[in-house]
Design an enzyme around this catalytic site. Structure first.
Site, PDB file in Angstrom:
ATOM      1  N   ASP A  12      -4.322  -3.980  -5.290  1.00 57.36           N
ATOM      2  CA  ASP A  12      -4.890  -2.776  -4.693  1.00 57.36           C
ATOM      3  C   ASP A  12      -4.241  -1.557  -5.342  1.00 57.36           C
ATOM      4  OD1 ASP A  12      -6.789  -2.474  -2.699  1.00 57.36           O
ATOM      5  OD2 ASP A  12      -5.339  -1.997  -1.153  1.00 57.36           O
ATOM      6  N   TYR A  14      -2.311   2.024  -5.358  1.00 52.10           N
ATOM      7  CA  TYR A  14      -1.408   2.681  -4.408  1.00 52.10           C
ATOM      8  C   TYR A  14      -2.221   3.645  -3.546  1.00 52.10           C
ATOM      9  CZ  TYR A  14       2.419   1.052  -7.445  1.00 52.10           C
ATOM     10  OH  TYR A  14       3.300   0.287  -8.178  1.00 52.10           O
TER      11      TYR A  14
END
Length: 226
Positions: free
Chosen positions: A66, A68
Site C-alpha cells: 500500500d 504511505y
C-alpha cells in the site's frame, strides 16, 4: 486518474485500461475525490514506478502492499518517501540491513529511492492509491488485478529478474512468478513488527547483486545520495 505510462509499459499493459475493472476503478477514484477525500500519491505520481523503470530495464522487483498514507510521503515508489519527509520505520530497517549487507553503505539522510528505480529496480505497490490517514482503504477496488498482471507479464516476457518478496502478502504473489526463469528471495517484512524475525540478516541486497552478475547484468548501486 490520468494515465501516462512509459511507452514500453504501455505496449504491454494498454489493453488493461479498457477492461471493466479499470473503468470501475476510475469511477471509484473520481467519487473519492468528489467526496473530498484526499488521495495519495498525487495524481501525477500514481504510475511513477513505471515512469522510472521501463519494462525493458526491469532487473529487480521490490513489492510493497500500500502507498504511505501520511501527507507528503507517497510518490509512487514502494517503500520510498519524498525528500524532506521523516524516514518511515520499514525504510529505516531496510537501511539498517543495507548497512550490514553492503560494504561501505552509509545510511542516507533521505528516503527517496528514485536512484534505485532508475537503475532497473521496479518499486511496485500492489495497490497504487490510498485515502489519507486510512491504510488499506483502496484495497480490493481493482488495483491488485492490474499489478498482478504487471507481475505475470514480467514473469512471462522477461528472464532473470530478482523478485524481493518481504512479508506474507508479497510472498503470496510468488504464484505469479515462474521460478524456473527468475529468482525469488523471501524474507519477513521490514516493519518493526517482523524485521527481527529474519528480515535483518537476510542479505537480500548482496544476494541480488550476485544473481544479477550470474545473469550477466550490472549490479545495483544501493547507495542513496543525500
Amino acid at each position: 486518474m490520468t494515465v501516462t505510462l512509459e511507452p514500453s509499459w504501455l505496449n504491454v499493459l494498454e489493453k488493461e485500461f479498457d477492461k471493466d475493472y479499470m473503468k470501475s476503478l476510475k469511477v471509484f477514484l473520481k467519487e473519492e475525490r468528489e467526496n473530498h477525500h484526499e488521495i495519495y500519491p498525487e495524481n501525477k505520481n500514481i504510475f511513477n514506478a513505471f515512469q522510472h523503470t521501463p519494462f525493458d530495464k526491469v532487473k529487480v522487483v521490490i513489492l510493497g502492499q500500500d502507498p504511505y498514507h501520511g501527507p507528503g510521503q507517497a510518490h509512487g515508489l514502494s517503500f520510498s518517501v519524498q525528500k524532506g519527509v521523516k524516514l518511515p520505520p520499514s525504510l529505516k530497517n531496510i537501511y539498517k540491513e543495507l548497512s550490514t549487507d553492503i560494504e561501505g553503505f552509509k545510511t542516507p539522510l533521505n528516503g527517496n529511492l528514485t536512484e534505485w528505480a532508475d537503475q532497473g529496480v521496479l518499486l511496485l505497490n500492489a495497490t497504487l492509491t490510498v485515502r489519507a490517514k486510512e491504510p488499506g482503504s483502496h484495497q480490493g477496488k481493482g488495483w491488485e488485478i492490474f499489478t498482478d498482471t504487471v507481475m505475470a507479464e514480467l514473469s512471462q516476457r522477461k528472464q532473470g529478474i530478482v523478485f524481493l518478496l518481504w512479508g506474507k502478502y508479497a510472498q503470496n504473489k510468488s504464484l505469479l512468478i515462474d521460478d524456473s526463469r527468475h529468482t525469488i528471495l523471501k524474507a519477513p517484512h521490514p516493519s518493526p513488527f517482523s524485521a527481527y524475525q529474519g528480515f535483518l540478516g537476510c542479505r537480500h541486497f548482496s544476494r541480488t547483486n550476485l544473481k544479477l552478475a550470474e545473469n550477466g547484468l550490472s549490479p545495483i548501486n544501493w547507495q542513496i545520495s543525500d
